[in-house]
Design an enzyme around this catalytic site. Structure first.
Site, PDB file in Angstrom:
ATOM      1  N   ASN A  81       1.079  -1.151  -0.225  1.00 25.78           N
ATOM      2  CA  ASN A  81      -0.017  -0.206  -0.068  1.00 25.78           C
ATOM      3  C   ASN A  81       0.593   1.183   0.041  1.00 25.78           C
ATOM      4  O   ASN A  81       1.910   1.275  -0.622  1.00 25.78           O
ATOM      5  CB  ASN A  81      -1.000   0.629   1.440  1.00 25.78           C
ATOM      6  CG  ASN A  81      -2.597   0.599   0.948  1.00 25.78           C
ATOM      7  OD1 ASN A  81      -2.416   1.743   0.045  1.00 25.78           O
ATOM      8  ND2 ASN A  81      -3.323   0.097   0.926  1.00 25.78           N
ATOM      9  N   ARG A  82       0.196   2.648   1.119  1.00 24.73           N
ATOM     10  CA  ARG A  82       1.034   3.308  -0.087  1.00 24.73           C
ATOM     11  C   ARG A  82       1.411   3.968   1.858  1.00 24.73           C
ATOM     12  O   ARG A  82       1.530   4.325   3.107  1.00 24.73           O
ATOM     13  CB  ARG A  82      -0.623   4.780   0.263  1.00 24.73           C
ATOM     14  CG  ARG A  82      -0.792   4.463  -1.268  1.00 24.73           C
ATOM     15  CD  ARG A  82      -1.824   5.642  -1.759  1.00 24.73           C
ATOM     16  NE  ARG A  82      -2.093   5.483  -3.717  1.00 24.73           N
ATOM     17  CZ  ARG A  82      -2.498   4.556  -4.129  1.00 24.73           C
ATOM     18  NH1 ARG A  82      -3.655   3.959  -3.391  1.00 24.73           N
ATOM     19  NH2 ARG A  82      -2.948   4.524  -4.986  1.00 24.73           N
ATOM     20  N   HIS A 108       3.119  -0.067  -2.583  1.00 24.13           N
ATOM     21  CA  HIS A 108       3.683  -1.119  -3.081  1.00 24.13           C
ATOM     22  C   HIS A 108       5.541  -1.118  -3.211  1.00 24.13           C
ATOM     23  O   HIS A 108       6.051  -2.306  -3.539  1.00 24.13           O
ATOM     24  CB  HIS A 108       3.111  -1.854  -3.919  1.00 24.13           C
ATOM     25  CG  HIS A 108       2.078  -1.737  -4.231  1.00 24.13           C
ATOM     26  ND1 HIS A 108       0.980  -2.292  -2.677  1.00 24.13           N
ATOM     27  CD2 HIS A 108       0.365  -2.160  -4.547  1.00 24.13           C
ATOM     28  CE1 HIS A 108      -0.451  -1.959  -2.952  1.00 24.13           C
ATOM     29  NE2 HIS A 108      -0.480  -2.181  -4.099  1.00 24.13           N
ATOM     30  N   HIS A 179      -2.065  -9.490  -3.327  1.00 23.59           N
ATOM     31  CA  HIS A 179      -2.601  -8.627  -4.578  1.00 23.59           C
ATOM     32  C   HIS A 179      -3.480  -9.091  -5.299  1.00 23.59           C
ATOM     33  O   HIS A 179      -3.826  -9.013  -6.279  1.00 23.59           O
ATOM     34  CB  HIS A 179      -1.746  -7.388  -5.332  1.00 23.59           C
ATOM     35  CG  HIS A 179      -2.734  -6.033  -4.789  1.00 23.59           C
ATOM     36  ND1 HIS A 179      -3.785  -6.455  -5.932  1.00 23.59           N
ATOM     37  CD2 HIS A 179      -2.503  -4.655  -4.483  1.00 23.59           C
ATOM     38  CE1 HIS A 179      -4.010  -4.866  -6.200  1.00 23.59           C
ATOM     39  NE2 HIS A 179      -3.295  -4.049  -5.428  1.00 23.59           N
ATOM     40  N   SER A 180      -3.699 -10.534  -5.082  1.00 19.05           N
ATOM     41  CA  SER A 180      -4.959 -10.801  -6.077  1.00 19.05           C
ATOM     42  C   SER A 180      -6.002 -10.520  -6.191  1.00 19.05           C
ATOM     43  O   SER A 180      -6.637  -9.940  -5.360  1.00 19.05           O
ATOM     44  CB  SER A 180      -4.901 -12.294  -5.534  1.00 19.05           C
ATOM     45  OG  SER A 180      -3.849 -13.412  -5.739  1.00 19.05           O
ATOM     46  N   TYR A 181      -6.764 -10.322  -7.490  1.00 20.84           N
ATOM     47  CA  TYR A 181      -8.098 -10.165  -8.369  1.00 20.84           C
ATOM     48  C   TYR A 181      -8.886 -11.465  -8.379  1.00 20.84           C
ATOM     49  O   TYR A 181      -8.869 -12.262  -8.988  1.00 20.84           O
ATOM     50  CB  TYR A 181      -8.024  -8.825  -9.420  1.00 20.84           C
ATOM     51  CG  TYR A 181      -6.898  -7.441  -9.350  1.00 20.84           C
ATOM     52  CD1 TYR A 181      -7.408  -7.051 -10.078  1.00 20.84           C
ATOM     53  CD2 TYR A 181      -5.823  -7.870  -8.905  1.00 20.84           C
ATOM     54  CE1 TYR A 181      -6.801  -5.888  -9.736  1.00 20.84           C
ATOM     55  CE2 TYR A 181      -5.264  -6.630  -9.291  1.00 20.84           C
ATOM     56  CZ  TYR A 181      -5.680  -5.344  -8.959  1.00 20.84           C
ATOM     57  OH  TYR A 181      -4.868  -4.816  -9.536  1.00 20.84           O
ATOM     58  N   ASP A 251     -11.641   1.325  -2.084  1.00 17.39           N
ATOM     59  CA  ASP A 251      -9.893   0.823  -3.055  1.00 17.39           C
ATOM     60  C   ASP A 251     -10.238   1.732  -1.131  1.00 17.39           C
ATOM     61  O   ASP A 251      -8.928   3.246  -0.914  1.00 17.39           O
ATOM     62  CB  ASP A 251      -9.807   1.979  -3.161  1.00 17.39           C
ATOM     63  CG  ASP A 251      -8.424   1.636  -3.747  1.00 17.39           C
ATOM     64  OD1 ASP A 251      -7.663   0.585  -3.221  1.00 17.39           O
ATOM     65  OD2 ASP A 251      -7.596   2.502  -4.472  1.00 17.39           O
ATOM     66  N   GLU A 314      -6.860  -7.220   0.853  1.00 21.46           N
ATOM     67  CA  GLU A 314      -5.603  -7.207   1.005  1.00 21.46           C
ATOM     68  C   GLU A 314      -5.551  -6.996   2.668  1.00 21.46           C
ATOM     69  O   GLU A 314      -5.831  -5.762   2.941  1.00 21.46           O
ATOM     70  CB  GLU A 314      -4.781  -5.657  -0.075  1.00 21.46           C
ATOM     71  CG  GLU A 314      -4.637  -6.020  -1.343  1.00 21.46           C
ATOM     72  CD  GLU A 314      -4.583  -4.367  -1.925  1.00 21.46           C
ATOM     73  OE1 GLU A 314      -3.865  -3.543  -1.587  1.00 21.46           O
ATOM     74  OE2 GLU A 314      -6.079  -3.870  -2.616  1.00 21.46           O
TER      75      GLU A 314
END
Length: 350
Positions: A81-82, A108, A179-181, A251, A314
């Site tokens: 993340n940020r 990331h 980070h799987s979608y 998000d 996540e």
């Protein structure tokens, strides 16, 4: 279970061949992991009719992962993340990180991502794979060297568990995630907005227009962020609510109630396939991301991944927690073990 052989998974730009490793349980569920990025490439689970569906977005070979910029299937580290301002202070020392998010922040831990490196396969059989990445002192700007071990285990309860372990040689920040979608109708089936999500969280962490948390921990009561009783993703994703406007949809990080215990924290359900995915973790937060910025991304098997064609769960320490003392802190001390698990369990409902 007998040992299985890996298969070729393409050649990266520097001429190195990637490999693909397949885990399989007695129910026919399969998980495919590559040594390039330790990425989760495929995840085949049975739907309500017993048909196997691949429920994670992915690419057909390592070249796709090398080129892709959406962290699809990624093991993200050293910090997911940020981090606002692409820097932080630890023990009175300031550390600068690469600015790869709006030219201001770190996202990331890029651009030299963990998921764009080759990992060493330590162990592999039909039920699990353990991968190792050495991260030296100063890697991505972070203090301390460590060996990051990531183990995927697929059991006969249709649960895929991801276990992260590392022991740094200096105090440092560690915040790993996957980070799987996910699209429980199948990776190539279009919108995920019909999925119903339940989340055991009374609060979330609002962020500014650059997705950096403000430090506020806000109650979900009476907002589109309240998933406690279950909410269909598409029902309120475009509501006139500032956090949703800023994020172009969901998000955001939610504050979990597990208090450090490994526990069920979330669930996603597709009425079309009947597939239910339960999410378990011992981490304090989860970022739910509805793929708001995918834009016809070329995927595996000729798929084209669309905006809001998946949802990510996540598990993590909260974004930018190094700048907010009221958030749980992702600092791992010298010689201490970073040890955390996240699991995705699959079942069906009629």
């Amino acid at each position: 279970m007998q040992k299985q052989e890996a298969t070729g998974f393409g050649v990266t730009a520097d001429g190195k061949e990637a490999r693909l490793y397949t885990l399989e349980n007695k129910n026919g569920m399969k998980a495919c992991v590559s040594d390039y990025g330790a990425v989760l490439v495929d995840l085949f689970v049975p739907d309500k009719e017993g048909k196997m569906r691949d429920v994670v977005l992915g690419y057909g070979d390592a070249v796709g992962y090398e080129k892709g910029d959406a962290a699809i299937g990624a093991v993200v580290g050293r910090s997911a993340n940020r981090i606002g301002g692409a820097g932080f202070d630890l023990n009175g020392v300031h550390y600068d990180l690469a600015k790869n998010d709006n030219g201001k922040n770190s996202l990331h831990s890029g651009p030299d991502y963990y998921h764009k490196r080759f990992w060493e396969v330590e162990e592999y059989d039909a039920g699990h794979i353990s991968l190792l990445l050495h991260s030296p002192d100063g890697d991505q700007g972070y203090p301390g060297a460590l060996d990051m071990h990531v183990t995927y285990t697929l059991d006969d309860d249709n649960t895929l568990t991801i276990h992260y372990e590392a022991v740094p040689d200096q105090d440092t920040v560690i915040n790993m995630t996957n980070h799987s979608y996910f699209n429980l109708n199948g990776h190539d089936s279009g919108s995920v907005l019909d999925h119903k999500v339940t989340l055991n969280a009374d609060y979330f962490t609002p962020a500014d227009a650059e997705s950096i948390p403000t430090g506020e921990i806000r109650g979900v009561e009476g907002t589109p962020m309240d998933f406690r009783a279950g909410r269909v993703l598409g029902d309120d994703i475009d509501a006139d609510y500032e956090p949703l406007r800023f994020g172009s949809g969901y998000d955001h990080n939610w504050v979990l109630k597990n208090e450090g215990r490994f526990d069920k924290v979330a669930e996603a359900v597709s009425d079309k396939s009947g597939i239910v995915m339960e999410v378990y973790t011992d981490l304090p937060g989860v970022q739910i991301y509805t793929a708001n910025f995918l834009d016809n991304e070329p995927g595996k098997e000729g798929a084209s991944y669309m905006r809001r064609g998946a949802v990510c769960f996540e598990t993590q320490y909260y974004p930018d927690s190094v700048h907010h003392e009221n958030f749980p802190q992702p600092v791992c001390r010298k010689g201490e073990k970073y040890d955390t698990r996240t699991a995705y369990r699959f079942l069906t409902r009629e």
